[in-house]
Design a protein around this motif. Structure first.
Motif, PDB file in Angstrom:
ATOM      1  N   ALA A 138       0.844  -1.206   0.000  1.00  0.00           N
ATOM      2  CA  ALA A 138       0.000   0.000   0.000  1.00  0.00           C
ATOM      3  C   ALA A 138       0.870   1.242   0.000  1.00  0.00           C
ATOM      4  CB  ALA A 138      -0.933  -0.012   1.205  1.00  0.00           C
ATOM      5  N   ALA A 139       1.956   1.232   0.761  1.00  0.00           N
ATOM      6  CA  ALA A 139       2.866   2.384   0.791  1.00  0.00           C
ATOM      7  C   ALA A 139       3.534   2.565  -0.565  1.00  0.00           C
ATOM      8  CB  ALA A 139       3.919   2.197   1.881  1.00  0.00           C
ATOM      9  N   ALA A 140       3.884   1.462  -1.233  1.00  0.00           N
ATOM     10  CA  ALA A 140       4.521   1.556  -2.547  1.00  0.00           C
ATOM     11  C   ALA A 140       3.561   2.159  -3.568  1.00  0.00           C
ATOM     12  CB  ALA A 140       4.994   0.179  -3.002  1.00  0.00           C
ATOM     13  N   GLU A 141       2.264   1.831  -3.460  1.00  0.00           N
ATOM     14  CA  GLU A 141       1.290   2.383  -4.388  1.00  0.00           C
ATOM     15  C   GLU A 141       1.138   3.885  -4.214  1.00  0.00           C
ATOM     16  OE1 GLU A 141      -2.401   0.286  -4.155  1.00  0.00           O
ATOM     17  OE2 GLU A 141      -1.419  -1.637  -4.400  1.00  0.00           O
ATOM     18  N   GLU A 142       1.334   4.384  -3.003  1.00  0.00           N
ATOM     19  CA  GLU A 142       1.163   5.801  -2.728  1.00  0.00           C
ATOM     20  C   GLU A 142       2.417   6.614  -3.030  1.00  0.00           C
ATOM     21  OE1 GLU A 142      -0.233   6.262   1.255  1.00  0.00           O
ATOM     22  OE2 GLU A 142      -1.842   4.819   0.953  1.00  0.00           O
ATOM     23  N   ARG A 143       3.505   5.969  -3.377  1.00  0.00           N
ATOM     24  CA  ARG A 143       4.767   6.650  -3.629  1.00  0.00           C
ATOM     25  C   ARG A 143       4.635   7.620  -4.796  1.00  0.00           C
ATOM     26  NH1 ARG A 143       8.910   6.489  -6.857  1.00  0.00           N
ATOM     27  NH2 ARG A 143      10.984   6.889  -6.082  1.00  0.00           N
ATOM     28  N   ASP A 144       5.172   8.809  -4.625  1.00  0.00           N
ATOM     29  CA  ASP A 144       5.179   9.817  -5.680  1.00  0.00           C
ATOM     30  C   ASP A 144       6.077   9.324  -6.817  1.00  0.00           C
ATOM     31  OD1 ASP A 144       6.010  12.195  -7.186  1.00  0.00           O
ATOM     32  OD2 ASP A 144       5.008  13.316  -5.605  1.00  0.00           O
ATOM     33  N   PRO A 145       5.596   9.320  -8.069  1.00  0.00           N
ATOM     34  CA  PRO A 145       6.395   8.780  -9.167  1.00  0.00           C
ATOM     35  C   PRO A 145       7.598   9.640  -9.547  1.00  0.00           C
ATOM     36  CG  PRO A 145       4.410   9.776 -10.024  1.00  0.00           C
ATOM     37  CD  PRO A 145       4.296   9.804  -8.517  1.00  0.00           C
ATOM     38  N   TYR A 146       7.699  10.825  -8.998  1.00  0.00           N
ATOM     39  CA  TYR A 146       8.804  11.722  -9.341  1.00  0.00           C
ATOM     40  C   TYR A 146       9.890  11.793  -8.269  1.00  0.00           C
ATOM     41  CZ  TYR A 146       5.666  13.375 -12.968  1.00  0.00           C
ATOM     42  OH  TYR A 146       4.836  13.439 -14.048  1.00  0.00           O
ATOM     43  N   VAL A 147       9.503  11.758  -7.018  1.00  0.00           N
ATOM     44  CA  VAL A 147      10.447  12.005  -5.927  1.00  0.00           C
ATOM     45  C   VAL A 147      11.529  10.938  -5.882  1.00  0.00           C
ATOM     46  CG1 VAL A 147      10.673  12.161  -3.419  1.00  0.00           C
ATOM     47  CG2 VAL A 147       8.759  13.273  -4.570  1.00  0.00           C
ATOM     48  N   GLY A 148      12.771  11.383  -5.796  1.00  0.00           N
ATOM     49  CA  GLY A 148      13.897  10.473  -5.710  1.00  0.00           C
ATOM     50  C   GLY A 148      15.107  11.020  -6.438  1.00  0.00           C
ATOM     51  N   VAL A 149      16.105  10.172  -6.540  1.00  0.00           N
ATOM     52  CA  VAL A 149      17.333  10.525  -7.257  1.00  0.00           C
ATOM     53  C   VAL A 149      17.406   9.629  -8.484  1.00  0.00           C
ATOM     54  CG1 VAL A 149      19.842  10.711  -7.125  1.00  0.00           C
ATOM     55  CG2 VAL A 149      18.457  11.172  -5.099  1.00  0.00           C
ATOM     56  N   TRP A 150      17.650  10.247  -9.636  1.00  0.00           N
ATOM     57  CA  TRP A 150      17.613   9.575 -10.919  1.00  0.00           C
ATOM     58  C   TRP A 150      18.930   9.810 -11.659  1.00  0.00           C
ATOM     59  CZ3 TRP A 150      12.981   7.061 -11.360  1.00  0.00           C
ATOM     60  CH2 TRP A 150      11.942   7.518 -10.548  1.00  0.00           C
ATOM     61  N   SER A 151      19.465   8.769 -12.294  1.00  0.00           N
ATOM     62  CA  SER A 151      20.728   8.861 -13.015  1.00  0.00           C
ATOM     63  C   SER A 151      20.483   8.743 -14.514  1.00  0.00           C
ATOM     64  CB  SER A 151      21.647   7.723 -12.562  1.00  0.00           C
ATOM     65  OG  SER A 151      22.797   7.668 -13.357  1.00  0.00           O
ATOM     66  N   GLY A 152      21.225   9.555 -15.303  1.00  0.00           N
ATOM     67  CA  GLY A 152      21.061   9.513 -16.754  1.00  0.00           C
ATOM     68  C   GLY A 152      22.374   9.665 -17.481  1.00  0.00           C
ATOM     69  N   SER A 153      22.323   9.488 -18.777  1.00  0.00           N
ATOM     70  CA  SER A 153      23.506   9.591 -19.616  1.00  0.00           C
ATOM     71  C   SER A 153      23.625  10.995 -20.193  1.00  0.00           C
ATOM     72  CB  SER A 153      23.409   8.574 -20.753  1.00  0.00           C
ATOM     73  OG  SER A 153      24.502   8.740 -21.617  1.00  0.00           O
ATOM     74  N   CYS A 154      24.820  11.558 -20.131  1.00  0.00           N
ATOM     75  CA  CYS A 154      24.995  12.913 -20.671  1.00  0.00           C
ATOM     76  C   CYS A 154      26.391  13.111 -21.236  1.00  0.00           C
ATOM     77  CB  CYS A 154      24.682  13.952 -19.604  1.00  0.00           C
ATOM     78  SG  CYS A 154      25.706  13.815 -18.127  1.00  0.00           S
ATOM     79  N   GLY A 155      26.923  12.113 -21.870  1.00  0.00           N
ATOM     80  CA  GLY A 155      28.248  12.226 -22.472  1.00  0.00           C
ATOM     81  C   GLY A 155      29.202  11.205 -21.887  1.00  0.00           C
ATOM     82  N   ARG A 156      30.218  10.863 -22.651  1.00  0.00           N
ATOM     83  CA  ARG A 156      31.150   9.819 -22.227  1.00  0.00           C
ATOM     84  C   ARG A 156      31.952  10.154 -20.981  1.00  0.00           C
ATOM     85  NH1 ARG A 156      33.866   9.235 -27.527  1.00  0.00           N
ATOM     86  NH2 ARG A 156      32.005   9.225 -28.765  1.00  0.00           N
ATOM     87  N   GLN A 157      32.348  11.416 -20.830  1.00  0.00           N
ATOM     88  CA  GLN A 157      33.196  11.729 -19.681  1.00  0.00           C
ATOM     89  C   GLN A 157      32.442  12.335 -18.501  1.00  0.00           C
ATOM     90  OE1 GLN A 157      34.031  13.403 -22.771  1.00  0.00           O
ATOM     91  NE2 GLN A 157      34.312  15.543 -22.291  1.00  0.00           N
ATOM     92  N   TYR A 158      31.095  12.308 -18.564  1.00  0.00           N
ATOM     93  CA  TYR A 158      30.293  12.913 -17.505  1.00  0.00           C
ATOM     94  C   TYR A 158      29.320  11.919 -16.905  1.00  0.00           C
ATOM     95  CZ  TYR A 158      31.888  16.996 -20.084  1.00  0.00           C
ATOM     96  OH  TYR A 158      32.654  17.916 -20.734  1.00  0.00           O
ATOM     97  N   PHE A 211      21.607  16.963 -22.054  1.00  0.00           N
ATOM     98  CA  PHE A 211      21.367  16.223 -20.823  1.00  0.00           C
ATOM     99  C   PHE A 211      19.931  15.760 -20.656  1.00  0.00           C
ATOM    100  CE2 PHE A 211      21.198  20.724 -19.642  1.00  0.00           C
ATOM    101  CZ  PHE A 211      19.982  20.818 -18.998  1.00  0.00           C
ATOM    102  N   GLY A 212      19.112  15.911 -21.679  1.00  0.00           N
ATOM    103  CA  GLY A 212      17.765  15.347 -21.620  1.00  0.00           C
ATOM    104  C   GLY A 212      17.809  13.863 -21.894  1.00  0.00           C
ATOM    105  N   GLY A 213      16.765  13.163 -21.526  1.00  0.00           N
ATOM    106  CA  GLY A 213      16.685  11.737 -21.813  1.00  0.00           C
ATOM    107  C   GLY A 213      16.100  10.971 -20.638  1.00  0.00           C
ATOM    108  N   GLU A 214      16.249   9.668 -20.703  1.00  0.00           N
ATOM    109  CA  GLU A 214      15.689   8.813 -19.658  1.00  0.00           C
ATOM    110  C   GLU A 214      16.652   8.712 -18.490  1.00  0.00           C
ATOM    111  OE1 GLU A 214      13.482   4.526 -19.123  1.00  0.00           O
ATOM    112  OE2 GLU A 214      14.726   4.861 -20.893  1.00  0.00           O
ATOM    113  N   TYR A 215      16.115   8.915 -17.307  1.00  0.00           N
ATOM    114  CA  TYR A 215      16.872   8.807 -16.070  1.00  0.00           C
ATOM    115  C   TYR A 215      16.252   7.688 -15.235  1.00  0.00           C
ATOM    116  CZ  TYR A 215      19.438  13.149 -16.908  1.00  0.00           C
ATOM    117  OH  TYR A 215      20.277  14.111 -17.415  1.00  0.00           O
ATOM    118  N   THR A 216      17.087   6.783 -14.733  1.00  0.00           N
ATOM    119  CA  THR A 216      16.595   5.656 -13.936  1.00  0.00           C
ATOM    120  C   THR A 216      16.909   5.879 -12.456  1.00  0.00           C
ATOM    121  OG1 THR A 216      18.643   4.449 -14.366  1.00  0.00           O
ATOM    122  CG2 THR A 216      16.776   3.978 -15.801  1.00  0.00           C
TER     123      THR A 216
END
Length: 134
Positions: free
Chosen positions: A19-39, A125-130
């Motif tokens: 039930a707590a997992a269902e109520e979790r905000d889909p945005y809140v958290g820390v997300w990692s993404g790709s933004c270049g080979r050296q970054y 730096f746009g794109g999918e962040y996991t």
């Protein structure tokens, strides 16, 4: 404690955590993404109040996260977006920053999509962040 009581307790714990997992905000958290080979890039999203969110976007050295090249703090609002009849999103975060007057974040399945045209160090730096962490 007998076996039946133990099973009831474990069932309740499973129900409460789902039930707590269902109520979790889909945005809140820390997300990692790709933004270049050296970054390495990440987005930290906090829910402030009501429909207001704080977003911190960071681009750092690929091997040393303390060596930050670019950082933006962005104020965003949760709202629907409608571009045309084929591009309507019932839930998003939308805002702007100095270098980009319009950017938005859409929730995915275990990810968010950070959509912007702004650049830092010549990298997009746009794109999918996991999600990072648990």
């Amino acid at each position: 404690m007998n076996y039946r009581s133990l099973m009831l307790c474990l069932s309740f714990v499973g129900y409460a955590s789902s039930a707590a997992a269902e109520e979790r905000d889909p945005y809140v958290g820390v997300w990692s993404g790709s933004c270049g080979r050296q970054y390495q890039c990440w987005v930290e999203i906090d829910h402030k109040d009501g429909k207001n969110y704080g977003v911190r976007w960071v681009m750092a050295d690929r091997l040393n996260s303390k060596k930050i090249f670019c950082e933006e703090n962005i104020v965003m609002k949760r709202r629907p977006l409608k571009f045309d009849t084929n591009n309507q999103y019932p839930d998003s975060l939308a805002g702007s920053m100095k270098s980009d007057p319009f950017l938005f974040i859409l929730p995915g399945t275990g990810s968010v999509n950070f959509v912007t045209e702004a650049f830092c160090k010549g990298e997009r730096f746009g794109g999918e962040y996991t999600a990072i962490g648990d």
